[in-house]
Write a protein that holds these residues in place. Structure first.
Motif, PDB file in Angstrom:
ATOM      1  N   LYS A   1       6.796   2.337  -3.777  1.00 25.06           N
ATOM      2  CA  LYS A   1       7.936   2.062  -4.410  1.00 25.06           C
ATOM      3  C   LYS A   1       7.878   0.825  -5.251  1.00 25.06           C
ATOM      4  O   LYS A   1       8.382   0.860  -6.231  1.00 25.06           O
ATOM      5  N   ARG A   2       7.045  -0.285  -4.635  1.00 26.37           N
ATOM      6  CA  ARG A   2       6.985  -1.576  -5.244  1.00 26.37           C
ATOM      7  C   ARG A   2       6.190  -1.218  -6.616  1.00 26.37           C
ATOM      8  O   ARG A   2       6.723  -1.737  -7.684  1.00 26.37           O
TER       9      ARG A   2
ATOM     10  N   ILE B   1       5.791   1.592  -8.282  1.00 26.79           N
ATOM     11  CA  ILE B   1       6.805   2.441  -9.366  1.00 26.79           C
ATOM     12  C   ILE B   1       7.938   1.555 -10.074  1.00 26.79           C
ATOM     13  O   ILE B   1       8.105   1.501 -11.176  1.00 26.79           O
ATOM     14  N   MET B   2       8.544   0.687  -9.165  1.00 24.48           N
ATOM     15  CA  MET B   2       9.623  -0.465  -9.809  1.00 24.48           C
ATOM     16  C   MET B   2       8.756  -1.082 -10.718  1.00 24.48           C
ATOM     17  O   MET B   2       9.338  -1.385 -11.882  1.00 24.48           O
ATOM     18  N   LEU B   3       7.562  -1.751 -10.552  1.00 28.36           N
ATOM     19  CA  LEU B   3       7.110  -2.806 -11.155  1.00 28.36           C
ATOM     20  C   LEU B   3       6.757  -2.219 -12.799  1.00 28.36           C
ATOM     21  O   LEU B   3       6.825  -2.676 -13.856  1.00 28.36           O
TER      22      LEU B   3
ATOM     23  N   VAL C   1      16.562  -0.745 -12.680  1.00 29.67           N
ATOM     24  CA  VAL C   1      15.185  -0.223 -12.656  1.00 29.67           C
ATOM     25  C   VAL C   1      14.970   0.899 -11.860  1.00 29.67           C
ATOM     26  O   VAL C   1      14.445   1.897 -11.855  1.00 29.67           O
TER      27      VAL C   1
ATOM     28  N   MET D   1       9.150  -9.095  -6.434  1.00 28.83           N
ATOM     29  CA  MET D   1       8.942  -8.933  -7.840  1.00 28.83           C
ATOM     30  C   MET D   1       8.863 -10.075  -8.676  1.00 28.83           C
ATOM     31  O   MET D   1       8.169 -10.169  -9.870  1.00 28.83           O
TER      32      MET D   1
ATOM     33  N   LEU E   1      12.871  -6.382  -2.757  1.00 27.94           N
ATOM     34  CA  LEU E   1      12.069  -6.177  -3.825  1.00 27.94           C
ATOM     35  C   LEU E   1      12.235  -7.110  -5.030  1.00 27.94           C
ATOM     36  O   LEU E   1      11.301  -7.512  -5.792  1.00 27.94           O
TER      37      LEU E   1
END
Lengths: 486, 94
Positions: free
Chosen positions: A355-356, A358-360, B11, B31, B27
């Motif tokens: 998920k991380r 895909i988000m990035l 996003v 991020m 996240l």
């Protein structure tokens, strides 16, 4: 004789001369698996019955067919490589029940060569990870120390080879996923040139990096397996129509006349002293064998992690958009509308690291950020690639450590993704440049963990890396050691 | 701050992911750390550098436009979470 210890080439000659049967070796491996798997956990799926059946088939048929170079040899395959009729999970909940209706080109070639499929090995989900802790099923342990990671993402394959739970295995490498676990488990791993081996039927993570390659007990076996899997495939438009040499022929030559580049950016202050010492000792041995070592520079090395961890997640976010709960894979029963079904299936099916990424990737490709991230990283990729092209004018191969430290402890970096990414610093540049890389054991830490040497060669010069690796292996005793499992 | 909680939400929506408020905070934090590290790339002037999307020099791979055997329908439906033997079935759209 401990039959499970055999290499491919040893087993080949024993089968051909009738001194062992495939059935006996396969049985000895499954006994080993039964004993060690509760601790090592290298496999996701085991194929006991069909493997024994294939072994008996080959024993009965005999070993006269020269084309079937792997006839009767039991191998393990990473669970990212599609095998017809055999569950292929990618280490993910979203593919937990996926049974491919077709064989990948590599699986097809292995079968045609006569190999026996023992099972499918554990991996970080969708090959995203450096420790195997991102698998949805189990965490594989390092056979040299069960509270350490085996490396990733091909950690299951590397651990299975190291623990003699197979004769050899297949892995895949996107940013180091063959080389790093091979190094951490004290075995040999080869990432071929991008385009050398077909990606057809390899579940996609980052398509401009992914390559399948062998993980083996010695360099000779890596050459044998590369012979089997390399070559153009019309079903993979990025596979390269170049003639495949016989890689086992690369092993007959010595090191006279070879110039080995030592990139100074890979021997930096702050890195593990035992890794530094082992790599330097290996270089001394290569010099002693007639190679000339020269100091070289790859000035953009330090930008590899940032460039890779933008581009690969971008490609992943696009590739993984296909998991929508419609054609195959997990579907959540909670979604009432189509959109809800997509969202819930993906959210329940993917693990945190996937998920991380895909988000990035989605963020980096989204309107307004594309130039700052994806384009910038792709430009830096050019600079890193040019570094290598330039340096290969001064030397034929490069020699570096595979990883800045030996295997780390289970759980040590699992909550800190950036630290995990930084541990790939020495394998990523070659992935960005698409050049081949070989990991061979070159030492051992005082704690007893293996240390590996990375040998990088120009595009399509796998033979050179194998030649250097083979000469090193013949002149050290590290690869004769076995993990303390007995 | 490279990315805000609201942007993470946006996003996630683009990526068709549902994230809990706890995940959202985590996240955002992670991020931010990662994207801050990516700043490193700006140390390099890449004004006239051609981006690489493919590490090997390859031209377009063309082939003849001819029909070849492909996966049979029943095999392609085999892994579907839901099908009616002819088609994939999804929740009602209209």
């Amino acid at each position: 004789m401990e039959l499970y210890r055999l290499t491919i080439h040893e087993m080949r000659s024993l089968l051909d001369s009738g001194e062992v049967t495939a059935e006996a070796v396969t049985r000895s491996i499954f006994e080993r698996i039964r004993r060690l798997e509760p601790e090592v956990a290298a496999y996701i799926t085991l194929l006991h019955e069909s493997a024994m059946e294939q072994a008996r088939y080959w024993d009965q048929r005999g070993y006269q067919d020269r084309e079937a170079v792997l006839a009767g040899i039991p191998l393990a395959v990473k669970d990212v490589i599609c095998t017809k009729g055999v569950r292929t999970t990618c280490g993910s909940r979203i593919l937990a029940d996926f049974i491919p209706p077709f064989d990948s080109t590599v699986a097809e070639k292995l079968k045609r060569a006569g190999c026996i499929l023992l099972g499918k090995t554990n991996m970080d989900e969708f090959a995203m990870g450096s420790s195997n802790e991102n698998s949805a099923f189990t965490s594989t342990r390092n056979p040299w120390s069960l509270d350490h990671i085996p490396g990733g993402s091909s950690g299951g394959s590397a651990a299975a080879v190291s623990a003699d739970e197979c004769i050899a295995a297949m892995g895949s490498d996107t940013g180091g996923s063959i080389r790093q676990p091979a190094s951490h488990c004290g075995v040999v791993g080869l990432k071929p040139t991008y385009g050398r081996v077909s990606r057809y039927g390899l579940v996609a993570f980052a398509s401009s990096f992914d390559q399948i390659g062998p993980i083996t007990k010695d360099v000779t076996d890596a050459a044998i397996l590369l012979n089997v899997i390399a070559g153009y495939d019309r079903r993979d438009s990025t596979s390269v129509p170049a003639k495949r040499p016989d890689y086992t022929q690369s092993l007959v030559e010595g090191l006279q006349g070879i110039t080995v580049g030592i990139p100074r950016q890979y021997f930096v202050e702050g890195m593990d002293l035992e890794v530094d010492r082992s790599a330097r000792e290996a270089i001394r041995i290569l010099e002693h064998l007639g190679a000339k070592a020269v100091d070289v520079s790859l000035p953009h090395t330090e930008y590899g992690v940032a460039a890779y961890y933008i581009i690969a997640p971008c490609e992943a976010s696009s590739n993984l958009a296909r998991y929508d709960g419609v054609k195959y894979g997990y579907r959540s029963r909670d979604g009432k509308t189509l959109m809800e079904m997509y969202r819930k299936s993906r959210s329940q099916g993917f693990g945190p690291e996937v998920k991380r990424r895909i988000m990035l990737g989605t963020y980096a490709l989204s309107a307004g950020y594309y130039d700052a991230y994806y384009k910038k990283a792709s430009q830096v990729r050019t600079l890193i690639r040019e570094d290598f092209l330039e340096v290969f004018k001064q030397c034929q191969v490069l020699v570096t450590p595979v990883a800045p430290t030996p295997a780390f402890a289970l759980g040590e970096k699992v909550d800190d993704p950036l630290q995990m990414y930084l541990s790939d610093v020495f394998t990523l540049p070659a992935s960005l440049a698409g050049i081949p890389g070989l990991a061979v054991p070159c030492g051992c830490s005082s704690y007893g963990l293996p240390i590996g040497l990375q040998i990088l060669a120009p595009h399509f010069e796998e033979g050179l890396a194998l030649r250097v690796g083979y000469n090193l292996e013949k002149n050290t005793d590290v690869h004769h050691r076995h993990p303390p499992l007995d | 701050m490279k990315i805000t909680l609201e942007e993470v939400e946006y996003v996630a929506d683009l990526a068709r992911l549902e994230v809990s408020s706890e995940e959202k905070e985590q996240l955002t934090h992670q991020m931010n750390r990662i994207l801050l590290y990516m700043e490193k790339l700006n140390e390099l002037d890449t004004t006239d550098v051609v981006p690489t999307s493919h590490a090997i020099d390859l031209r377009n791979a063309f082939r003849e436009d001819v029909v070849r055997e492909s996966l049979h329908r029943v095999d392609s439906l085999e892994n579907a979470p839901e099908s009616n033997d002819e088609e994939f079935v999804v929740p009602r759209i209209i």
